[in-house]
Design an enzyme around this catalytic site. Structure first.
Site, mmCIF file in Angstrom:
data_model
loop_
_atom_site.group_PDB
_atom_site.id
_atom_site.type_symbol
_atom_site.label_atom_id
_atom_site.label_comp_id
_atom_site.label_asym_id
_atom_site.label_seq_id
_atom_site.Cartn_x
_atom_site.Cartn_y
_atom_site.Cartn_z
ATOM 1 N N ASP A 25 2.714 -1.184 4.366
ATOM 2 C CA ASP A 25 0.919 -1.296 4.083
ATOM 3 C C ASP A 25 0.502 -1.368 4.657
ATOM 4 O OD1 ASP A 25 -0.491 0.493 2.857
ATOM 5 O OD2 ASP A 25 -1.168 -1.073 0.855
ATOM 6 N N HIS A 42 2.630 4.028 11.776
ATOM 7 C CA HIS A 42 3.636 4.541 11.495
ATOM 8 C C HIS A 42 5.151 4.442 12.505
ATOM 9 C CE1 HIS A 42 1.330 5.887 7.969
ATOM 10 N NE2 HIS A 42 0.951 6.571 8.777
ATOM 11 N N LEU A 136 24.906 -4.344 1.967
ATOM 12 C CA LEU A 136 23.994 -4.370 1.391
ATOM 13 C C LEU A 136 23.514 -2.701 1.386
ATOM 14 C CD1 LEU A 136 21.071 -5.608 1.845
ATOM 15 C CD2 LEU A 136 20.155 -4.332 4.247
HETATM 16 C C1 FPP Z 1 1.502 2.964 4.513
HETATM 17 O O1 FPP Z 1 0.224 2.654 5.292
HETATM 18 C C2 FPP Z 1 2.837 3.111 5.099
HETATM 19 C C3 FPP Z 1 3.096 4.435 4.702
HETATM 20 C C4 FPP Z 1 2.413 5.695 4.153
HETATM 21 C C5 FPP Z 1 4.658 4.947 5.292
HETATM 22 C C6 FPP Z 1 5.752 4.186 5.689
HETATM 23 C C7 FPP Z 1 6.451 4.156 7.091
HETATM 24 C C8 FPP Z 1 6.860 3.549 8.404
HETATM 25 C C9 FPP Z 1 7.016 2.321 7.687
HETATM 26 C C10 FPP Z 1 7.432 4.131 8.504
HETATM 27 C C11 FPP Z 1 8.947 5.431 8.582
HETATM 28 C C12 FPP Z 1 10.010 4.251 7.874
HETATM 29 C C13 FPP Z 1 11.172 5.016 7.373
HETATM 30 C C14 FPP Z 1 12.411 4.488 6.815
HETATM 31 C C15 FPP Z 1 10.962 6.062 8.104
HETATM 32 P P1 FPP Z 1 -0.970 3.439 5.327
HETATM 33 O O2 FPP Z 1 -0.844 4.542 6.367
HETATM 34 O O3 FPP Z 1 -1.227 3.559 3.770
HETATM 35 O O4 FPP Z 1 -1.638 2.394 5.743
HETATM 36 P P2 FPP Z 1 -3.183 1.504 5.739
HETATM 37 O O5 FPP Z 1 -3.840 1.723 4.451
HETATM 38 O O6 FPP Z 1 -3.520 1.088 6.597
HETATM 39 O O7 FPP Z 1 -4.066 3.504 5.906
#
Ligand code: FPP
Length: 247
Positions: A25, A42, A136
């Site tokens: 997050d 991201h 893993l």
């Molecule tokens: C949450 O941050 C994160 C996500 C919804 C996406 C997670 C994706 C990645 C880490 C990158 C891609 C990963 C792979 C394995 C391809 P948020 O957008 O909710 O952040 P915020 O709460 O600060 O708005």
């Protein structure tokens, strides 16, 4: 202190968790702090995934589960959803060789019917290519919601009951767990959530029953193997009682 020193402290301290799950997050906030669009966060989060997978291998985890895209995330703006789908494809294209060489078995868990055709093809490619690996297990949860997973398990059991394969009164917790996406994984020992939020957000509700929780204030793009090791060190100082009294 370097990540390697911290790894040494983990080895000295003893038991390493078998399964670590992470709610990644804070990508959006990380981007906003830099006055950049959310997909930039991201993309940086994808680099953190690489470092954490490397850390998981070095520390000797059996399973690493990453919550990459929830069912609820489909409601985000189309540009952000599109960017996340493209990142999934890019991650697989970039990492598939190294993941395979390092003995990582990748599984993608969730309602995959909603993925773009290109993302679905990439998921099939990495799943098949790495299926034989056993160093893993990397579970990527995509288009996943835990309540939907539980409903699916109930539907599978109901079908088995209707068709005479199980007797309703004899259904056990093991029977239920065997119908979850995680059927062949141990439950997580440790759940990490980054960015300081203290929520489970519909992730692994059944599987987290006795899991230790670790909330990190670090935003996901800044999380790496060193932060993973710190969380594991903290875990090693906990006493897990599973509802019993101290030994
Ligand atoms: C949450 O941050 C994160 C996500 C919804 C996406 C997670 C994706 C990645 C880490 C990158 C891609 C990963 C792979 C394995 C391809 P948020 O957008 O909710 O952040 P915020 O709460 O600060 O708005």
């Amino acid at each position: 202190m370097s990540a390697t020193d911290t790894l040494g402290r983990i080895r000295v301290n003893g038991a390493v968790p078998r399964h670590v799950a992470i709610i990644m997050d804070g990508n959006g906030r990380w981007a906003r702090e830099r006055m950049m669009p959310r997909p930039f966060g991201h993309r940086s989060g994808m680099k953190a995934v690489r470092d954490v997978v490397e850390g998981a291998i070095e520390v000797g985890l059996e399973v690493l589960s990453l919550f990459a895209f929830s069912k609820e995330n489909w409601q985000r703006p189309a540009t952000e959803v599109g960017a996340l789908m493209s990142l999934l494809e890019e991650y697989i294209a970039r990492e598939i060789d190294e993941l395979d060489e390092r003995g990582v078995r990748v599984r993608v868990l969730g309602e995959l019917g909603r993925l773009t055709p290109a993302a679905a093809a990439a998921v099939r490619r990495v799943t098949e290519r790495t299926a034989h690996n056993d160093r893993l297990v990397l579970n990527l949860f995509i288009s996943y919601g835990s309540r939907a997973e539980l409903v699916r398990a109930a539907q599978l059991l109901a079908r088995d009951a209707v068709e005479g394969r199980v007797v309703p009164e004899e259904i056990t917790e093991e029977d239920f767990a065997a119908r979850l996406f995680t059927a062949d994984c141990p439950d997580p020992d440790l759940l990490i959530r980054t960015s300081g939020e203290m929520r489970i957000s519909n992730f692994l509700l059944w599987q987290l029953a006795y899991t230790e929780l670790f909330i990190s204030r670090v935003l996901w793009p800044d999380f790496g193997k060193r932060e993973l090791y710190e969380a594991i060190l903290d875990f090693q100082n906990r006493e897990r009682r599973f509802g019993r009294v101290s030994a």
